[in-house]
Scaffold this motif. Structure first.
Motif, PDB file in Angstrom:
ATOM      1  N   LEU A 319       0.435   6.794   9.868  1.00 51.00           N
ATOM      2  CA  LEU A 319       1.112   8.058  10.161  1.00 51.00           C
ATOM      3  C   LEU A 319       2.128   7.914  11.282  1.00 51.00           C
ATOM      4  CD1 LEU A 319      -1.953  10.451   9.901  1.00 51.00           C
ATOM      5  CD2 LEU A 319       0.113  10.586   8.492  1.00 51.00           C
ATOM      6  N   GLU A 320       1.804   7.126  12.284  1.00 49.76           N
ATOM      7  CA  GLU A 320       2.729   6.959  13.404  1.00 49.76           C
ATOM      8  C   GLU A 320       4.038   6.324  12.945  1.00 49.76           C
ATOM      9  OE1 GLU A 320       0.310   4.781  16.095  1.00 49.76           O
ATOM     10  OE2 GLU A 320      -0.907   6.548  16.638  1.00 49.76           O
ATOM     11  N   ILE A 321       3.981   5.396  11.998  1.00 43.89           N
ATOM     12  CA  ILE A 321       5.204   4.782  11.480  1.00 43.89           C
ATOM     13  C   ILE A 321       5.997   5.775  10.634  1.00 43.89           C
ATOM     14  CG2 ILE A 321       6.063   3.054   9.852  1.00 43.89           C
ATOM     15  CD1 ILE A 321       4.063   1.099  10.952  1.00 43.89           C
ATOM     16  N   ILE A 322       5.322   6.538   9.781  1.00 46.80           N
ATOM     17  CA  ILE A 322       6.032   7.530   8.962  1.00 46.80           C
ATOM     18  C   ILE A 322       6.671   8.586   9.850  1.00 46.80           C
ATOM     19  CG2 ILE A 322       5.798   9.240   7.123  1.00 46.80           C
ATOM     20  CD1 ILE A 322       3.422   7.616   6.074  1.00 46.80           C
ATOM     21  N   ASP A 323       5.989   8.977  10.918  1.00 42.95           N
ATOM     22  CA  ASP A 323       6.542   9.954  11.853  1.00 42.95           C
ATOM     23  C   ASP A 323       7.823   9.410  12.491  1.00 42.95           C
ATOM     24  OD1 ASP A 323       6.476  12.414  13.298  1.00 42.95           O
ATOM     25  OD2 ASP A 323       5.708  11.352  15.052  1.00 42.95           O
ATOM     26  N   VAL A 324       7.840   8.122  12.857  1.00 44.97           N
ATOM     27  CA  VAL A 324       9.048   7.505  13.421  1.00 44.97           C
ATOM     28  C   VAL A 324      10.187   7.540  12.398  1.00 44.97           C
ATOM     29  CG1 VAL A 324      10.046   5.304  14.161  1.00 44.97           C
ATOM     30  CG2 VAL A 324       7.840   6.032  15.068  1.00 44.97           C
ATOM     31  N   LEU A 325       9.903   7.185  11.154  1.00 42.55           N
ATOM     32  CA  LEU A 325      10.934   7.200  10.118  1.00 42.55           C
ATOM     33  C   LEU A 325      11.498   8.599   9.910  1.00 42.55           C
ATOM     34  CD1 LEU A 325       9.218   4.771   7.587  1.00 42.55           C
ATOM     35  CD2 LEU A 325      11.348   4.330   8.837  1.00 42.55           C
ATOM     36  N   HIS A 326      10.631   9.595   9.862  1.00 37.28           N
ATOM     37  CA  HIS A 326      11.111  10.964   9.658  1.00 37.28           C
ATOM     38  C   HIS A 326      11.947  11.442  10.831  1.00 37.28           C
ATOM     39  CE1 HIS A 326       8.296  12.510   6.230  1.00 37.28           C
ATOM     40  NE2 HIS A 326       8.926  11.399   5.926  1.00 37.28           N
ATOM     41  N   ARG A 327      11.592  11.021  12.037  1.00 39.28           N
ATOM     42  CA  ARG A 327      12.392  11.415  13.197  1.00 39.28           C
ATOM     43  C   ARG A 327      13.761  10.740  13.201  1.00 39.28           C
ATOM     44  NH1 ARG A 327      10.028   9.648  17.591  1.00 39.28           N
ATOM     45  NH2 ARG A 327       7.936   9.072  16.922  1.00 39.28           N
ATOM     46  N   HIS A 328      13.906   9.669  12.430  1.00 38.08           N
ATOM     47  CA  HIS A 328      15.206   9.031  12.233  1.00 38.08           C
ATOM     48  C   HIS A 328      15.891   9.546  10.961  1.00 38.08           C
ATOM     49  CE1 HIS A 328      13.775   6.140  15.265  1.00 38.08           C
ATOM     50  NE2 HIS A 328      15.033   5.781  15.391  1.00 38.08           N
ATOM     51  N   ASP A 329      15.378  10.638  10.402  1.00 42.76           N
ATOM     52  CA  ASP A 329      15.942  11.270   9.206  1.00 42.76           C
ATOM     53  C   ASP A 329      15.907  10.341   7.992  1.00 42.76           C
ATOM     54  OD1 ASP A 329      16.888  13.575   8.020  1.00 42.76           O
ATOM     55  OD2 ASP A 329      18.994  12.992   8.211  1.00 42.76           O
ATOM     56  N   VAL A 330      14.847   9.543   7.910  1.00 44.58           N
ATOM     57  CA  VAL A 330      14.648   8.649   6.772  1.00 44.58           C
ATOM     58  C   VAL A 330      13.551   9.225   5.888  1.00 44.58           C
ATOM     59  CG1 VAL A 330      13.902   6.346   6.059  1.00 44.58           C
ATOM     60  CG2 VAL A 330      15.343   6.616   8.090  1.00 44.58           C
ATOM     61  N   VAL A 331      13.799   9.300   4.588  1.00 42.13           N
ATOM     62  CA  VAL A 331      12.783   9.703   3.615  1.00 42.13           C
ATOM     63  C   VAL A 331      12.275   8.431   2.942  1.00 42.13           C
ATOM     64  CG1 VAL A 331      12.300  11.014   1.518  1.00 42.13           C
ATOM     65  CG2 VAL A 331      13.841  11.956   3.251  1.00 42.13           C
ATOM     66  N   VAL A 332      10.982   8.180   3.042  1.00 47.24           N
ATOM     67  CA  VAL A 332      10.425   6.944   2.485  1.00 47.24           C
ATOM     68  C   VAL A 332      10.596   6.923   0.969  1.00 47.24           C
ATOM     69  CG1 VAL A 332       8.353   5.530   2.240  1.00 47.24           C
ATOM     70  CG2 VAL A 332       8.789   6.739   4.389  1.00 47.24           C
ATOM     71  N   GLY A 333      10.296   8.021   0.323  1.00 45.05           N
ATOM     72  CA  GLY A 333      10.499   8.133  -1.123  1.00 45.05           C
ATOM     73  C   GLY A 333       9.402   7.459  -1.918  1.00 45.05           C
ATOM     74  N   ASP A 334       9.416   6.137  -1.965  1.00 42.87           N
ATOM     75  CA  ASP A 334       8.453   5.396  -2.797  1.00 42.87           C
ATOM     76  C   ASP A 334       7.256   4.950  -1.950  1.00 42.87           C
ATOM     77  OD1 ASP A 334       7.393   4.166  -5.052  1.00 42.87           O
ATOM     78  OD2 ASP A 334       8.391   2.265  -4.622  1.00 42.87           O
ATOM     79  N   LEU A 335       6.630   5.900  -1.271  1.00 40.42           N
ATOM     80  CA  LEU A 335       5.438   5.585  -0.485  1.00 40.42           C
ATOM     81  C   LEU A 335       4.256   5.387  -1.433  1.00 40.42           C
ATOM     82  CD1 LEU A 335       4.138   5.363   2.356  1.00 40.42           C
ATOM     83  CD2 LEU A 335       3.665   7.814   2.204  1.00 40.42           C
ATOM     84  N   ASN A 336       3.610   4.242  -1.357  1.00 41.65           N
ATOM     85  CA  ASN A 336       2.439   3.971  -2.193  1.00 41.65           C
ATOM     86  C   ASN A 336       1.656   2.829  -1.575  1.00 41.65           C
ATOM     87  OD1 ASN A 336       3.071   1.291  -3.701  1.00 41.65           O
ATOM     88  ND2 ASN A 336       4.954   2.494  -3.958  1.00 41.65           N
ATOM     89  N   GLY A 337       0.502   2.534  -2.128  1.00 38.48           N
ATOM     90  CA  GLY A 337      -0.364   1.509  -1.566  1.00 38.48           C
ATOM     91  C   GLY A 337       0.141   0.098  -1.710  1.00 38.48           C
ATOM     92  N   GLY A 338       1.179  -0.111  -2.521  1.00 37.91           N
ATOM     93  CA  GLY A 338       1.696  -1.454  -2.721  1.00 37.91           C
ATOM     94  C   GLY A 338       2.709  -1.885  -1.682  1.00 37.91           C
ATOM     95  N   ASN A 339       3.359  -0.933  -0.996  1.00 46.30           N
ATOM     96  CA  ASN A 339       4.364  -1.317  -0.007  1.00 46.30           C
ATOM     97  C   ASN A 339       3.943  -0.993   1.427  1.00 46.30           C
ATOM     98  OD1 ASN A 339       4.836   1.474   0.041  1.00 46.30           O
ATOM     99  ND2 ASN A 339       6.527   1.317  -1.406  1.00 46.30           N
ATOM    100  N   VAL A 340       2.650  -0.807   1.642  1.00 51.88           N
ATOM    101  CA  VAL A 340       2.084  -0.703   2.987  1.00 51.88           C
ATOM    102  C   VAL A 340       1.069  -1.839   3.128  1.00 51.88           C
ATOM    103  CG1 VAL A 340       0.770   0.695   4.619  1.00 51.88           C
ATOM    104  CG2 VAL A 340       2.392   1.797   3.068  1.00 51.88           C
ATOM    105  N   LEU A 341       1.336  -2.757   4.057  1.00 56.89           N
ATOM    106  CA  LEU A 341       0.445  -3.882   4.306  1.00 56.89           C
ATOM    107  C   LEU A 341      -0.309  -3.646   5.613  1.00 56.89           C
ATOM    108  CD1 LEU A 341       2.899  -6.872   3.601  1.00 56.89           C
ATOM    109  CD2 LEU A 341       1.699  -5.425   1.968  1.00 56.89           C
ATOM    110  N   TYR A 342      -1.482  -4.263   5.724  1.00 55.34           N
ATOM    111  CA  TYR A 342      -2.244  -4.134   6.960  1.00 55.34           C
ATOM    112  C   TYR A 342      -2.913  -5.467   7.283  1.00 55.34           C
ATOM    113  CZ  TYR A 342      -6.760  -4.329   4.631  1.00 55.34           C
ATOM    114  OH  TYR A 342      -7.863  -4.767   3.937  1.00 55.34           O
ATOM    115  N   GLU A 343      -2.982  -5.776   8.578  1.00 53.46           N
ATOM    116  CA  GLU A 343      -3.760  -6.917   9.048  1.00 53.46           C
ATOM    117  C   GLU A 343      -5.127  -6.467   9.540  1.00 53.46           C
ATOM    118  OE1 GLU A 343      -1.340  -8.850  11.986  1.00 53.46           O
ATOM    119  OE2 GLU A 343      -0.215  -9.993  10.482  1.00 53.46           O
TER     120      GLU A 343
END
Length: 545
Positions: A319-343
């Protein structure tokens, strides 16, 4: 949740502690005053003692609250919608309000804005103790991020907060953004015949050269190659890079979003002939959610030590990353489990950023169940989306992390993901609304152990189209994380039984309470005809089988 009071005479009071909150002026301007105007409500009351306290605070010089108090005084002074009321300006606001509000409740409903839980508790208990009062008192506060409203309610010896969406309704869901036109998109492929691979050399616009290292991954558009320890290059396959994509990537490189975990394009890359071939970006690590967190057996095998708190922390990191993107007026659009990686739960990476909607360049792709209902069957390449379509995808992603891999509209008798999204049948129970077609397995148990405020948030999104922003979800997830730490809710990843409510919790949520016909223990029946507690019911089923 309380019903809207706007059909009745209503007075709004804003107390000192709320005026010192930085989000108050924006909320009053964008939400409160339009609601009051549309309902022909009386002016907002500002106690004279509040004016004195704001003035005294504004004189504190270096105090961080001094400028907020000065701004509040100017705002009140220039707005005719406010009425300064009360003669006893020398007394504290809390004292003035304990005298003012009981008299008002005999005539009108009162909505009080305060950030003081002690004052809220005192006023609510006093109002509840006076049966002759013909109207209700609502006590409201703003949250620290965004315009999410919360209402104080008495709960035993403390005050709890719950979302109040009927006093101040959310704005309607915005469809595709028709105010801006999509940029002219040249769909001609960039002509290129040479193949690039490990050992090939590329350069950026400044002439700096890069040697492509080993191939780290391959997808439908091209391959990713190692460059340096923290940098990689995405090289498009021949005929996959379109001319408009070059323009978009150039715009993204000129407008960088620099934040840990966002693999934003840094530099366009060219081959020896000067033909664009890809871009440079930060290196990502870890596994994607789709093939790990979303698969229950893999999740349990890969993270045997994980508890519910690890999932919630992962949600917050995303959520913190999506919040940063939205504050930069970026719409992720294709948000899904395949393009979010985690360590791990604290380290996440967003990849495939070249598909994001930026400026007038749309996001051309999307997939159910993350694609918002209003975007189904649309030409995504010709559509500029609003951030509210991302809000739907965000809620879906969170749901599928907390109920690993299970889409919110998945239900017994359902169809494919797109059909389920169109149907909008959310099968999970909330309060007196019974479940209907919850998927078989552990999912109803997991859902039952969610705190009430989290259930209300998901129910609001998927049943009532009341979507929350990333900032609002952050507040809810932080609250969930605190409640897990204090032991208020179960930390089990996959609980094996439904949550057992106490009598106090049933009273708090307005749920029925009865004694089991067999063991005489108290329980909250899901339906009026249920006469056995869950333990006795399961025992009876076992005996019959």
């Amino acid at each position: 949740m309380p019903q809207s009071p706007w059909s009745r005479p209503t007075r709004v009071i804003i107390e000192t502690s709320s005026w010192l909150h930085p989000a108050t002026e924006e909320f009053v301007t964008s939400t409160l005053l339009p609601v009051l105007s549309s309902n022909s409500a009386l002016p907002v009351i500002v106690p004279s003692s509040t004016m004195r306290e704001l003035y005294e605070t504004s004189q504190n010089g270096s105090d961080s609250r001094a400028s907020q108090a000065q701004q509040a005084l100017r705002f009140i002074g220039r707005s005719p919608e406010f009425e300064v009321k009360g003669r006893d300006a020398a007394s504290p606001s809390s004292t003035v309000l304990t005298r003012l509000i009981p008299g008002l409740l005999g005539k009108v409903q009162v909505i009080l804005f305060t950030h003081d839980p002690s004052l809220a508790r005192t006023l609510l208990r006093d109002a509840r103790a006076k049966p002759h009062a013909s109207h209700r008192l609502h006590v409201v506060r703003l949250h620290d991020r965004g315009p999410l409203r919360y209402v104080f309610e008495p709960a035993g010896n403390r005050v709890r907060c719950l979302p109040e969406r009927r006093l101040f309704p959310l704005p309607p869901i915005a469809g595709p953004d028709r105010r801006r036109k999509v940029a002219a998109l040249d769909l001609t492929p960039v002509a290129r015949t040479n193949e690039l691979g490990p050992g090939s050399t590329v350069r950026d616009r400044h002439g700096k050269t890069y040697l492509l290292g080993k191939e780290l991954g391959r997808g439908g558009e091209g391959s990713v190659f190692e460059i340096e320890r923290d940098l990689v290059a995405k090289i498009y396959a021949p005929n996959k890079l379109l001319r408009y994509m070059v323009d978009k990537l150039r715009w993204m490189c000129d407008h960088p979003v620099v934040h840990r975990g966002i693999c934003w394009p840094r530099e366009l890359l060219y081959d020896a002939s000067g033909t664009p071939v890809g871009y440079l970006m930060p290196r990502a690590g870890g596994k994607d959610l789709r093939r790990s967190i979303f698969v229950k057996p893999i999740l349990e095998r890969r993270h045997p030590q994980w508890r519910r708190r690890h999932q919630v922390r992962l949600c917050l990191s995303i959520l913190e990353i999506i919040d940063v993107l939205h504050r930069h007026d970026v719409v992720v659009g294709d948000l899904n489990g395949g393009n979010v990686l985690y360590e791990d739960e604290n380290t996440v990476y967003f990849v495939d950023c070249d598909s994001y909607q930026v400026d007038r360049y749309p996001c051309p792709v999307g997939m159910p169940p993350f694609l918002a209902p209003e975007l189904l069957n649309r030409n995504l390449r010709g559509t500029l989306r609003s951030k509210t379509s991302d809000h739907f995808a965000v809620a879906t992603l969170l749901f599928m992390i907390l109920l690993p891999g299970k889409p919110p509209y998945s239900h017994q008798g359902g169809g494919d993901p797109a059909r389920n999204v169109r149907k909008k049948h959310f099968p999970y129970a909330l309060g007196e609304r019974a479940s209907e077609g919850v998927p078989l397995g552990c999912w109803r148990f997991v859902w039952s152990h969610f705190p009430r405020y989290l259930k209300e948030a998901f129910f609001g999104v998927f049943d009532q189209d009341q979507r929350l922003s990333p900032a609002e979800w952050i507040e809810l997830m932080q609250r969930y994380e605190r409640d897990l730490g204090k032991g208020y809710v179960s930390d089990a990843l996959f609980p094996r039984t439904l949550k057992q409510l106490t009598r106090e919790q049933a009273d708090e949520y307005g749920l029925p309470w009865a004694n089991c016909a067999r063991c005489n223990r108290g329980f909250s029946p899901g339906k009026p005809h249920h006469t056995l507690c869950r333990s006795c019911y399961r025992d009876r089923v076992r005996r019959r089988s």
